[in-house]
Design a protein around this motif. Sequence first.
Motif, PDB file in Angstrom:
ATOM      1  N   ALA A  38       1.160  -1.025  -0.275  1.00 33.21           N
ATOM      2  CA  ALA A  38      -0.250   0.329   0.298  1.00 33.21           C
ATOM      3  C   ALA A  38       0.616   1.209  -0.009  1.00 33.21           C
ATOM      4  N   GLY A  39       0.597   1.984  -0.460  1.00 31.96           N
ATOM      5  CA  GLY A  39       0.817   3.570  -0.197  1.00 31.96           C
ATOM      6  C   GLY A  39       0.113   4.456  -0.317  1.00 31.96           C
ATOM      7  N   SER A  40       0.157   5.826   0.167  1.00 27.83           N
ATOM      8  CA  SER A  40      -0.114   7.498   0.399  1.00 27.83           C
ATOM      9  C   SER A  40       1.099   8.352   0.307  1.00 27.83           C
ATOM     10  N   GLY A  41       1.048   8.768  -0.082  1.00 24.77           N
ATOM     11  CA  GLY A  41       1.637  10.139  -0.031  1.00 24.77           C
ATOM     12  C   GLY A  41       2.838   9.753  -1.522  1.00 24.77           C
ATOM     13  N   THR A  42       4.103   9.923  -0.048  1.00 25.73           N
ATOM     14  CA  THR A  42       5.218   9.486  -0.289  1.00 25.73           C
ATOM     15  C   THR A  42       6.058   7.792   0.168  1.00 25.73           C
ATOM     16  N   ASN A  43       4.926   7.523   0.764  1.00 25.86           N
ATOM     17  CA  ASN A  43       5.086   6.404   1.531  1.00 25.86           C
ATOM     18  C   ASN A  43       4.469   5.218   1.036  1.00 25.86           C
ATOM     19  N   ILE A  44       5.654   4.213   1.093  1.00 23.68           N
ATOM     20  CA  ILE A  44       5.407   2.957   0.309  1.00 23.68           C
ATOM     21  C   ILE A  44       5.647   2.009   1.436  1.00 23.68           C
ATOM     22  N   VAL A  45       4.206   0.823   1.543  1.00 18.98           N
ATOM     23  CA  VAL A  45       5.359  -0.175   2.838  1.00 18.98           C
ATOM     24  C   VAL A  45       4.695  -1.511   2.031  1.00 18.98           C
ATOM     25  N   PHE A  46       5.443  -2.551   2.269  1.00 14.74           N
ATOM     26  CA  PHE A  46       5.004  -3.591   2.143  1.00 14.74           C
ATOM     27  C   PHE A  46       5.264  -4.726   3.045  1.00 14.74           C
ATOM     28  N   VAL A  47       4.485  -5.747   3.427  1.00 14.30           N
ATOM     29  CA  VAL A  47       4.046  -6.475   4.383  1.00 14.30           C
ATOM     30  C   VAL A  47       4.855  -8.407   3.657  1.00 14.30           C
ATOM     31  N   TYR A  48       4.550  -8.658   4.643  1.00  7.14           N
ATOM     32  CA  TYR A  48       4.806 -10.246   3.817  1.00  7.14           C
ATOM     33  C   TYR A  48       5.192 -10.901   4.888  1.00  7.14           C
ATOM     34  N   GLN A  49       4.578 -12.067   4.628  1.00  7.70           N
ATOM     35  CA  GLN A  49       4.565 -13.808   5.537  1.00  7.70           C
ATOM     36  C   GLN A  49       6.332 -13.732   5.567  1.00  7.70           C
ATOM     37  N   SER A  50       7.039 -14.413   6.504  1.00 10.90           N
ATOM     38  CA  SER A  50       8.879 -14.962   6.513  1.00 10.90           C
ATOM     39  C   SER A  50       9.239 -15.728   7.250  1.00 10.90           C
ATOM     40  N   LYS A  59       6.364  -9.786   8.730  1.00  7.13           N
ATOM     41  CA  LYS A  59       7.669  -8.718   8.482  1.00  7.13           C
ATOM     42  C   LYS A  59       7.206  -7.403   7.170  1.00  7.13           C
ATOM     43  N   CYS A  60       8.504  -6.380   7.567  1.00  4.58           N
ATOM     44  CA  CYS A  60       8.201  -5.097   6.417  1.00  4.58           C
ATOM     45  C   CYS A  60       8.921  -5.118   6.140  1.00  4.58           C
ATOM     46  N   THR A  75      10.395  -6.306  11.951  1.00  6.97           N
ATOM     47  CA  THR A  75       9.907  -7.193  12.366  1.00  6.97           C
ATOM     48  C   THR A  75       8.349  -6.645  12.738  1.00  6.97           C
ATOM     49  N   VAL A  76       7.559  -6.623  12.024  1.00  3.75           N
ATOM     50  CA  VAL A  76       5.917  -6.752  12.705  1.00  3.75           C
ATOM     51  C   VAL A  76       5.197  -7.276  13.742  1.00  3.75           C
ATOM     52  N   VAL A  77       5.530  -8.377  13.923  1.00  4.36           N
ATOM     53  CA  VAL A  77       5.203  -8.670  14.476  1.00  4.36           C
ATOM     54  C   VAL A  77       5.550 -10.788  14.579  1.00  4.36           C
ATOM     55  N   ASN A  78       6.439 -11.187  16.108  1.00  2.13           N
ATOM     56  CA  ASN A  78       6.778 -12.243  15.849  1.00  2.13           C
ATOM     57  C   ASN A  78       7.066 -13.249  17.380  1.00  2.13           C
ATOM     58  N   ASP A  79       6.010 -13.571  17.759  1.00  2.09           N
ATOM     59  CA  ASP A  79       5.674 -13.295  18.988  1.00  2.09           C
ATOM     60  C   ASP A  79       5.759 -14.969  19.250  1.00  2.09           C
ATOM     61  N   GLY A  80       6.705 -16.317  18.504  1.00  2.00           N
ATOM     62  CA  GLY A  80       6.931 -17.360  18.913  1.00  2.00           C
ATOM     63  C   GLY A  80       5.913 -18.299  17.998  1.00  2.00           C
ATOM     64  N   ASN A  85      -0.553 -14.458   6.349  1.00  2.00           N
ATOM     65  CA  ASN A  85      -1.928 -14.150   5.334  1.00  2.00           C
ATOM     66  C   ASN A  85      -2.141 -12.244   5.814  1.00  2.00           C
ATOM     67  N   PRO A  86      -1.188 -11.767   5.757  1.00  3.75           N
ATOM     68  CA  PRO A  86      -0.748 -10.293   6.358  1.00  3.75           C
ATOM     69  C   PRO A  86      -1.436  -9.644   5.486  1.00  3.75           C
ATOM     70  N   ARG A  87      -2.433  -8.172   5.543  1.00  2.00           N
ATOM     71  CA  ARG A  87      -2.466  -7.204   4.972  1.00  2.00           C
ATOM     72  C   ARG A  87      -3.006  -5.984   5.385  1.00  2.00           C
ATOM     73  N   ILE A  88      -3.076  -5.144   4.411  1.00  2.00           N
ATOM     74  CA  ILE A  88      -2.142  -3.127   4.820  1.00  2.00           C
ATOM     75  C   ILE A  88      -2.559  -2.328   4.675  1.00  2.00           C
ATOM     76  N   PHE A  89      -3.097  -1.566   4.701  1.00  2.00           N
ATOM     77  CA  PHE A  89      -3.821  -0.667   4.925  1.00  2.00           C
ATOM     78  C   PHE A  89      -3.058   0.986   5.246  1.00  2.00           C
ATOM     79  N   ILE A  90      -2.890   2.178   4.779  1.00  2.00           N
ATOM     80  CA  ILE A  90      -2.140   3.175   5.089  1.00  2.00           C
ATOM     81  C   ILE A  90      -2.263   4.520   4.277  1.00  2.00           C
ATOM     82  N   SER A  91      -2.611   5.288   5.621  1.00  2.00           N
ATOM     83  CA  SER A  91      -3.448   6.862   5.351  1.00  2.00           C
ATOM     84  C   SER A  91      -2.552   7.729   5.851  1.00  2.00           C
TER      85      SER A  91
END
Length: 189
Positions: A38-50, A59-60, A75-80, A85-91
């Motif tokens: 997803a992107g917003s303004g000058t920001n672009i982010v992608f997440v994925y399963q690793s 991760k992103c 690392t977005v989330v890693n709790d063991g 199946n990540p999905r994102i939205f950006i504003s």
Amino acid sequence: INVRWGDAVAQPDVQEWDNEWGTFETSDSFNALKPSIAGSGTNIVFVYQSDASGNQDIKCSYSNNNGGSWTHDVTVVNDGADEENPRIFISGSQVYCIYVKNDNLYLVKSDDGGATWGDSEQINDESGSVENMWRTAEINVPSVVWTDDRGEDLDIWFDVVGIGNPPGAPDISGPSEGEPDKAITFTFN
């Protein structure tokens, strides 16, 4: 990590290109699966399963200059447990990521364009009811939909997540219910 880029997004630092497909270099050798971008303004982010840590984590990679430079493997989330199946939205610089863990749907937020991430919050109210498959859920703040298997058949469920107004949106106050054909007053700040 192969990513398809449209005309509106600048091409990032890449290892190779083939018909507008780019391969991002990563710092480690691992499988990167099920991307969402997803992107917003000058920001672009992608997440994925690793699977870099031995189990499935989210991760992103992000850019805050239209893809001119990138930060990878955050690392977005890693709790063991397996987060999948990540999905994102950006504003603006606020990024919202949903993912499935133990057949539950979670939301995690970044306020700085993907550089750091907060604590996760479970969205579904019946534990273990989310169907864990690719693209099982979608987010478009403040709305979240997902495939739920609590009944005899798979169903689509919807929730409005309690994450506040997007940046720049007015604060709204007023009654949350009313009577038909009666005026209701709201205040916008």
